[in-house]
Design an enzyme around this catalytic site. Structure first.
Site, PDB file in Angstrom:
ATOM      1  N   GLU A 167      61.145  39.609 -23.065  1.00  0.00           N
ATOM      2  CA  GLU A 167      59.947  40.045 -23.473  1.00  0.00           C
ATOM      3  C   GLU A 167      58.541  40.211 -23.725  1.00  0.00           C
ATOM      4  O   GLU A 167      58.066  40.268 -24.383  1.00  0.00           O
ATOM      5  CB  GLU A 167      60.628  40.676 -24.678  1.00  0.00           C
ATOM      6  CG  GLU A 167      62.036  41.700 -24.597  1.00  0.00           C
ATOM      7  CD  GLU A 167      62.870  42.222 -26.056  1.00  0.00           C
ATOM      8  OE1 GLU A 167      61.837  41.667 -26.558  1.00  0.00           O
ATOM      9  OE2 GLU A 167      63.851  43.050 -25.568  1.00  0.00           O
ATOM     10  N   THR A 168      58.387  38.549 -24.055  1.00  0.00           N
ATOM     11  CA  THR A 168      57.653  38.199 -23.877  1.00  0.00           C
ATOM     12  C   THR A 168      56.394  37.087 -22.960  1.00  0.00           C
ATOM     13  O   THR A 168      57.190  37.402 -21.229  1.00  0.00           O
ATOM     14  CB  THR A 168      57.626  36.865 -25.048  1.00  0.00           C
ATOM     15  OG1 THR A 168      58.257  35.847 -24.352  1.00  0.00           O
ATOM     16  CG2 THR A 168      57.973  37.384 -26.383  1.00  0.00           C
ATOM     17  N   ALA A 181      62.555  25.097 -16.136  1.00  0.00           N
ATOM     18  CA  ALA A 181      61.331  25.165 -15.036  1.00  0.00           C
ATOM     19  C   ALA A 181      60.310  24.664 -14.724  1.00  0.00           C
ATOM     20  O   ALA A 181      59.539  23.813 -14.454  1.00  0.00           O
ATOM     21  CB  ALA A 181      61.298  26.503 -14.178  1.00  0.00           C
ATOM     22  N   GLU A 228      60.067  21.773 -16.639  1.00  0.00           N
ATOM     23  CA  GLU A 228      60.253  20.175 -16.587  1.00  0.00           C
ATOM     24  C   GLU A 228      60.330  19.537 -14.780  1.00  0.00           C
ATOM     25  O   GLU A 228      60.391  18.067 -15.053  1.00  0.00           O
ATOM     26  CB  GLU A 228      60.987  19.915 -17.354  1.00  0.00           C
ATOM     27  CG  GLU A 228      60.884  20.014 -19.449  1.00  0.00           C
ATOM     28  CD  GLU A 228      60.985  21.561 -19.456  1.00  0.00           C
ATOM     29  OE1 GLU A 228      60.015  21.533 -20.597  1.00  0.00           O
ATOM     30  OE2 GLU A 228      61.099  22.354 -18.944  1.00  0.00           O
ATOM     31  N   HIS A 245      55.792  34.263 -22.973  1.00  0.00           N
ATOM     32  CA  HIS A 245      56.382  32.855 -21.730  1.00  0.00           C
ATOM     33  C   HIS A 245      57.201  32.941 -20.079  1.00  0.00           C
ATOM     34  O   HIS A 245      55.883  31.977 -20.223  1.00  0.00           O
ATOM     35  CB  HIS A 245      57.610  33.029 -23.163  1.00  0.00           C
ATOM     36  CG  HIS A 245      58.720  31.996 -22.210  1.00  0.00           C
ATOM     37  ND1 HIS A 245      57.706  30.184 -23.008  1.00  0.00           N
ATOM     38  CD2 HIS A 245      59.589  30.934 -21.533  1.00  0.00           C
ATOM     39  CE1 HIS A 245      58.568  29.436 -22.744  1.00  0.00           C
ATOM     40  NE2 HIS A 245      59.798  29.757 -22.145  1.00  0.00           N
ATOM     41  N   ARG A 250      68.873  36.560  -5.311  1.00  0.00           N
ATOM     42  CA  ARG A 250      67.868  35.719  -3.727  1.00  0.00           C
ATOM     43  C   ARG A 250      68.325  34.803  -4.194  1.00  0.00           C
ATOM     44  O   ARG A 250      68.794  33.339  -2.669  1.00  0.00           O
ATOM     45  CB  ARG A 250      66.433  35.339  -4.468  1.00  0.00           C
ATOM     46  CG  ARG A 250      65.635  36.980  -4.611  1.00  0.00           C
ATOM     47  CD  ARG A 250      65.060  36.709  -5.030  1.00  0.00           C
ATOM     48  NE  ARG A 250      63.786  38.190  -5.638  1.00  0.00           N
ATOM     49  CZ  ARG A 250      64.484  39.536  -5.756  1.00  0.00           C
ATOM     50  NH1 ARG A 250      65.414  39.289  -6.088  1.00  0.00           N
ATOM     51  NH2 ARG A 250      63.364  40.416  -5.273  1.00  0.00           N
ATOM     52  N   TYR A 281      69.330  26.446 -16.459  1.00  0.00           N
ATOM     53  CA  TYR A 281      69.051  26.915 -17.184  1.00  0.00           C
ATOM     54  C   TYR A 281      70.219  28.433 -17.046  1.00  0.00           C
ATOM     55  O   TYR A 281      71.135  29.260 -17.807  1.00  0.00           O
ATOM     56  CB  TYR A 281      67.658  27.862 -17.384  1.00  0.00           C
ATOM     57  CG  TYR A 281      67.668  28.429 -19.152  1.00  0.00           C
ATOM     58  CD1 TYR A 281      67.012  27.889 -20.315  1.00  0.00           C
ATOM     59  CD2 TYR A 281      67.017  29.426 -18.930  1.00  0.00           C
ATOM     60  CE1 TYR A 281      66.086  28.431 -21.404  1.00  0.00           C
ATOM     61  CE2 TYR A 281      67.092  30.368 -20.062  1.00  0.00           C
ATOM     62  CZ  TYR A 281      66.994  29.621 -21.348  1.00  0.00           C
ATOM     63  OH  TYR A 281      66.404  30.185 -22.107  1.00  0.00           O
ATOM     64  N   VAL A 329      63.599  31.742 -12.799  1.00  0.00           N
ATOM     65  CA  VAL A 329      62.590  32.477 -14.808  1.00  0.00           C
ATOM     66  C   VAL A 329      63.149  34.155 -14.137  1.00  0.00           C
ATOM     67  O   VAL A 329      62.818  34.333 -13.468  1.00  0.00           O
ATOM     68  CB  VAL A 329      62.220  31.747 -14.505  1.00  0.00           C
ATOM     69  CG1 VAL A 329      60.486  31.699 -16.212  1.00  0.00           C
ATOM     70  CG2 VAL A 329      61.624  30.247 -14.543  1.00  0.00           C
ATOM     71  N   ILE A 330      63.759  34.477 -15.433  1.00  0.00           N
ATOM     72  CA  ILE A 330      63.619  35.782 -15.742  1.00  0.00           C
ATOM     73  C   ILE A 330      63.124  35.932 -16.874  1.00  0.00           C
ATOM     74  O   ILE A 330      63.011  35.796 -18.071  1.00  0.00           O
ATOM     75  CB  ILE A 330      65.046  35.766 -16.134  1.00  0.00           C
ATOM     76  CG1 ILE A 330      66.389  35.458 -14.607  1.00  0.00           C
ATOM     77  CG2 ILE A 330      65.326  37.576 -16.089  1.00  0.00           C
ATOM     78  CD1 ILE A 330      67.571  35.943 -14.698  1.00  0.00           C
TER      79      ILE A 330
END
Length: 158
Positions: free
Chosen positions: A87-88, A60, A62, A90, A129, A29, A83-84
């Site tokens: 605003e939600t 991520a 999946e 999710h 990281r 992604y 995964v960043i």
């Protein structure tokens, strides 16, 4: 916001993993982060005499499903992605469910899984990281996977 710079962890060689087959399941992604994670993972796996194959999944979320599908074909698995926070909510679901799915697989199916899904607030934190000269979380996750393969092999012999 933290400005902390990550530093790579010293990792000793892992005994008993020569010729182990590791499947790397990667979410691309964020391609720049995925490439950094793969670079560290590949170096660690090769250094220890194991081999890797790679498959790409959409995100991520999946990753656990792909590992479950391949469970009987490899000695260990490496989950890599990023995964960043947005605003939600999710972010919370993807992080929590991918981690839970991987933990469930490791315990219920007794799989050796290295967790290399970077969960952060910003792209800069992800780079800190993932990059091999900084946090090298791909290398750390590969080392964890190899350590678990070594334990599997040790206890299967006894």
């Amino acid at each position: 916001m933290s400005t902390r710079t990550e530093n790579p962890t010293a990792r000793p060689a892992v005994d008993g993993v020569k010729d182990a087959r590791v499947l790397v399941v990667e979410s691309r992604y964020y391609p720049e982060i995925a490439d950094a994670l793969i670079s560290g993972a590949q170096a660690e796996i090769t250094k220890n005499g194991a081999t890797l194959e790679r498959v790409v999944v959409p995100g991520a979320f999946e990753i656990p499903g792909a590992i479950a599908l391949a469970a009987e074909h490899y000695d260990g698995f490496l989950a890599l992605g990023c995964v960043i926070r947005g605003e939600t909510t999710h972010y919370d679901y993807v992080c929590g469910e991918s981690a839970r799915g991987l933990m469930d697989l490791s315990i219920q199916k007794k799989l050796a899984i290295g967790y290399g899904i970077v969960t952060v607030n910003t792209m800069e934190q992800a780079k800190a990281r993932a990059e091999t000269h900084r946090g090298d979380k791909g290398g750390d996750a590969a080392h964890a996977c190899l350590a678990m393969i070594a334990l599997q092999r040790r206890w299967r012999k006894s």
